[in-house]
Each structure stands twice: as structure tokens, then as C-alpha cells.
Design a protein around this motif. Structure first.
Motif, PDB file in Angstrom:
ATOM      1  N   GLY A 116       0.814  -1.207   0.000  1.00 30.19           N
ATOM      2  CA  GLY A 116       0.000   0.000   0.000  1.00 30.19           C
ATOM      3  C   GLY A 116       0.844   1.250   0.000  1.00 30.19           C
ATOM      4  N   ALA A 117       0.335   2.277   0.644  1.00 27.07           N
ATOM      5  CA  ALA A 117       1.003   3.573   0.759  1.00 27.07           C
ATOM      6  C   ALA A 117       0.550   4.182   2.083  1.00 27.07           C
ATOM      7  N   ALA A 118       1.019   5.391   2.360  1.00 28.85           N
ATOM      8  CA  ALA A 118       0.608   6.074   3.583  1.00 28.85           C
ATOM      9  C   ALA A 118       0.454   7.559   3.287  1.00 28.85           C
ATOM     10  N   ILE A 119      -0.314   8.217   4.134  1.00 29.02           N
ATOM     11  CA  ILE A 119      -0.502   9.662   4.019  1.00 29.02           C
ATOM     12  C   ILE A 119      -0.157  10.289   5.363  1.00 29.02           C
ATOM     13  N   ILE A 120       0.654  11.343   5.298  1.00 30.74           N
ATOM     14  CA  ILE A 120       0.891  12.178   6.473  1.00 30.74           C
ATOM     15  C   ILE A 120      -0.213  13.226   6.401  1.00 30.74           C
ATOM     16  N   PRO A 121      -1.231  13.112   7.266  1.00 28.90           N
ATOM     17  CA  PRO A 121      -2.427  13.938   7.100  1.00 28.90           C
ATOM     18  C   PRO A 121      -2.242  15.399   7.486  1.00 28.90           C
ATOM     19  N   ALA A 122      -2.954  16.252   6.739  1.00 24.36           N
ATOM     20  CA  ALA A 122      -2.976  17.685   7.025  1.00 24.36           C
ATOM     21  C   ALA A 122      -4.272  18.070   7.725  1.00 24.36           C
ATOM     22  N   LYS A 161      -1.187  11.979  22.000  1.00 25.45           N
ATOM     23  CA  LYS A 161      -1.385  10.708  22.705  1.00 25.45           C
ATOM     24  C   LYS A 161      -0.864   9.462  21.979  1.00 25.45           C
ATOM     25  N   ALA A 162      -0.553   9.587  20.696  1.00 25.12           N
ATOM     26  CA  ALA A 162      -0.089   8.419  19.934  1.00 25.12           C
ATOM     27  C   ALA A 162       1.311   8.711  19.387  1.00 25.12           C
ATOM     28  N   SER A 163       1.906   7.717  18.719  1.00 31.72           N
ATOM     29  CA  SER A 163       3.280   7.917  18.261  1.00 31.72           C
ATOM     30  C   SER A 163       3.371   8.673  16.937  1.00 31.72           C
ATOM     31  N   SER A 164       2.292   8.689  16.136  1.00 30.35           N
ATOM     32  CA  SER A 164       2.345   9.367  14.841  1.00 30.35           C
ATOM     33  C   SER A 164       0.939   9.501  14.263  1.00 30.35           C
ATOM     34  N   THR A 165       0.752  10.498  13.399  1.00 31.65           N
ATOM     35  CA  THR A 165      -0.520  10.636  12.678  1.00 31.65           C
ATOM     36  C   THR A 165      -0.472   9.958  11.319  1.00 31.65           C
ATOM     37  N   ILE A 166       0.710   9.468  10.903  1.00 30.12           N
ATOM     38  CA  ILE A 166       0.832   8.850   9.576  1.00 30.12           C
ATOM     39  C   ILE A 166      -0.221   7.745   9.439  1.00 30.12           C
TER      40      ILE A 166
END
Length: 166
Positions: free
Chosen positions: A45-51, A126-131
Motif C-alpha cells: 500500500g502507501a501512507a498519508i501524512i495527514p494535514a 497521545k499516539a506515536s504518529s498521525t501517519i
């Protein structure tokens, strides 16, 4: 002659486009800082670093799984491809805090329909990443997957994969 008698057999499209489920930056799955995703243990797949914190349907299909913590959703597209959208990393521990589902299991969805809203600030805290990985969990049904290059995404409009089912 027989086509006139029995009608033309309808062709089912085996090609499908997967659009960006989030606004942000598309990156290769290998860049996700979690080996389960980066080593493709769940699929390619792929991933998105969200805005922004909106997740929309990347395909026409059906909601087949909505995690009770609302941090992830599974969809089945019209070709049978199954996608997992996992919002952030280590977000399951948030127990749904900061997430709001706008669909339920069994709902039919179209590209661009709002699936989940989330608070990116809270996820950052609260989490390690938004990715957000977007993973094809049943890639064995596909003949090919063409991934788009890293780029800025427009939710529901930017093509991230072109797939062909077997």
C-alpha cells in the motif's frame, strides 16, 4: 445471431482507481515507522501524512470492518479488493478518544463519502504518529498495483493506486 437472442454479456471492469482518503502528503509504505506496515506484513500500500482529520472513502464499495476504537476501517471495493485505513500509529490505545465514525459496518460508500473524523492534535499528543497507512489486505486477488509517486493529496481526488484484478 446468438448475441441478439441472448443479449450481450455484460463486461465487469477489473480496473479500479483508489483515491486519497485524506488530505496531506502521500509517502511510500516503507516510510511508515512501524515494521508491521513498512515491511508489508499486512499487505502492500502507501501512507498519508495527514494535514486534516477527515477520512473519506477512497473507492466505491462497502464498509466491512469498523474497529470499536474507530482508529481503523476496512472497506471492500467493487472489484473485491479489501483496504485497511489505519489512522495514525499506536492509536488503538486512545480507545476511540478523538475519533468519530460517520458510517457503520455494512454501509455502502462512494468515493469521497466521509468515513471518520479525527482530532490530529490529540493523536499527536497521545499516539506515536498521525501517519495513516492505506493497505491492500488481499493483494492476491490483484494482477497489478501501480502506485502514485509521493505528492500532496486532495482527499477523494488524488489517485494513489491504479489496480487491476485477476
Amino acid at each position: 445471431m446468438f448475441k441478439k437472442l441472448f443479449g450481450k454479456k455484460e463486461e465487469i471492469s477489473r480496473d479500479e482507481t483508489v483515491y486519497a482518503p485524506m488530505q496531506g502528503k502521500l509517502v511510500p509504505l516503507e516510510e511508515v515507522p512501524d515494521p508491521v506496515f513498512s515491511q508489508k506484513m499486512m499487505g502492500d500500500g502507501a501512507a498519508i501524512i495527514p494535514a486534516e482529520g477527515k477520512v473519506v472513502a477512497p473507492v466505491n464499495g462497502e464498509v466491512i470492518q469498523l474497529f470499536h476504537t474507530k482508529h481503523a476501517i476496512g472497506l471492500r471495493s467493487e472489484t473485491g479488493m479489501e483496504l485497511l485505513i489505519h489512522i495514525g500509529l499506536e492509536t488503538v490505545s486512545m480507545n476511540g478518544e478523538g475519533f468519530e465514525a460517520h458510517v457503520k459496518e455494512g454501509d455502502k460508500v462512494s468515493v469521497g463519502d466521509l468515513l471518520i473524523s479525527c482530532d490530529l492534535g490529540l493523536i499527536n499528543e497521545k499516539a506515536s504518529s498521525t501517519i495513516t497507512p492505506i493497505v491492500i489486505t488481499n493483494g492476491d486477488i490483484l494482477e497489478s498495483v501501480e502506485k502514485a509517486d509521493a505528492q500532496e493529496t486532495d482527499l477523494g481526488k488524488t489517485k494513489i493506486f491504479e489496480v487491476k484484478a485477476k
